[in-house]
Design an enzyme around this catalytic site. Sequence first.
Site, short mmCIF file in Angstrom:
data_model
loop_
_atom_site.label_atom_id
_atom_site.label_comp_id
_atom_site.label_asym_id
_atom_site.label_seq_id
_atom_site.Cartn_x
_atom_site.Cartn_y
_atom_site.Cartn_z
CG HIS A 116 -1.88 1.20 1.13
ND1 HIS A 116 -2.86 1.33 0.17
CD2 HIS A 116 -1.92 2.34 1.85
CE1 HIS A 116 -3.48 2.48 0.32
NE2 HIS A 116 -2.93 3.12 1.34
CB ALA A 167 -6.19 10.47 -6.17
CB SER A 168 -11.72 8.56 -5.66
OG SER A 168 -11.46 7.65 -6.70
CG HIS A 210 -2.85 0.67 -3.70
ND1 HIS A 210 -2.68 -0.31 -2.74
CD2 HIS A 210 -2.03 0.33 -4.72
CE1 HIS A 210 -1.81 -1.19 -3.18
NE2 HIS A 210 -1.40 -0.83 -4.38
CG HIS A 255 -5.06 4.20 -9.08
ND1 HIS A 255 -4.96 4.97 -7.93
CD2 HIS A 255 -6.09 4.73 -9.79
CE1 HIS A 255 -5.90 5.90 -7.96
NE2 HIS A 255 -6.59 5.79 -9.07
CD GLN A 295 -8.72 6.51 -12.94
OE1 GLN A 295 -9.86 6.39 -13.38
NE2 GLN A 295 -8.41 7.43 -12.04
CB CYS A 342 11.85 17.36 -33.27
SG CYS A 342 11.53 15.58 -33.30
CG PHE A 373 -8.96 35.48 -16.00
CD1 PHE A 373 -9.49 36.49 -16.81
CD2 PHE A 373 -7.72 34.95 -16.32
CE1 PHE A 373 -8.78 36.95 -17.92
CE2 PHE A 373 -7.01 35.41 -17.41
CZ PHE A 373 -7.54 36.42 -18.22
#
Length: 244
Positions: free
Chosen positions: A24, A71-72, A75, A77, A79, A110, A219
């Site tokens: 974790h 982030a909910s 840990h 991760h 998506q 480049c 703004f």
Amino acid sequence: LGPLLFESAPGVGRHEVIIECPEHLANPARLSDEQLRDVFLAYRDRLVALADEPGLRYAAVFKNVGAEAGASLGHCHSQIVATPIIPDNIQAELDGAKHHHDRHGRCIFCDIVASELADGARVVARSPGFVALVPAAARFAYELWVLPTHHASRYETLTPADAAELAGLMKRVVRALDAVLRDPAYNWFLHAAPLRSPDLPHYHWHFELMPRTSRPAGFEWGTGCFINAVPAETAAAELRAATM
Ligand SMILES: [Zn+2]
Ligand SMILES: [Zn+2]
């Protein structure tokens, strides 16, 4: 008139979550070099797999770190959301890059890499094949881009050696952000050629990192103009010092 005005389509696509470590950990800067390398390879492998689904046109790869960045869960991760459309921001970048290529015969990314490496003031860190820099017109304070220094439009061409090198550089960059901004919330996201693209001479994949140093307000929402109180060169110098 109504159905023409309010065009809609079924919400088809894919939403995938990449779990980056068995232990974790909440901060990707604490992933091992091998774990982070495997994250970048997993992005590649999923893009290759999603390209087999003919209804999908783009796969957005992103990471939210910290509640302020969306982030909910804690840990580590990433998506992937694959859509049957090319999102507007991606299309605008593709179109802008095509315009530069039509006029000058070169890839704008480049050109940016060559110019920034020659100047150095906005470069935060580099490795043989990648560079991390603060873009000249950064929207957010301490915004960063990470790009391959060689031309590549399709992220699917990433090799295991590239992924290991990218992981090493990304770790230096996020550790520098943590040091300078004291563990900020941030997003990183990949911009790459759409699914099933041929190699594009005008486009060049890259990651953008957005630390949550300020909140877009009236703004910004009202105009699409961003106020950034930290000059790119100042942000780059602070981050560069923190990578040493
Ligand atoms: Zn390029
Ligand atoms: Zn981009």
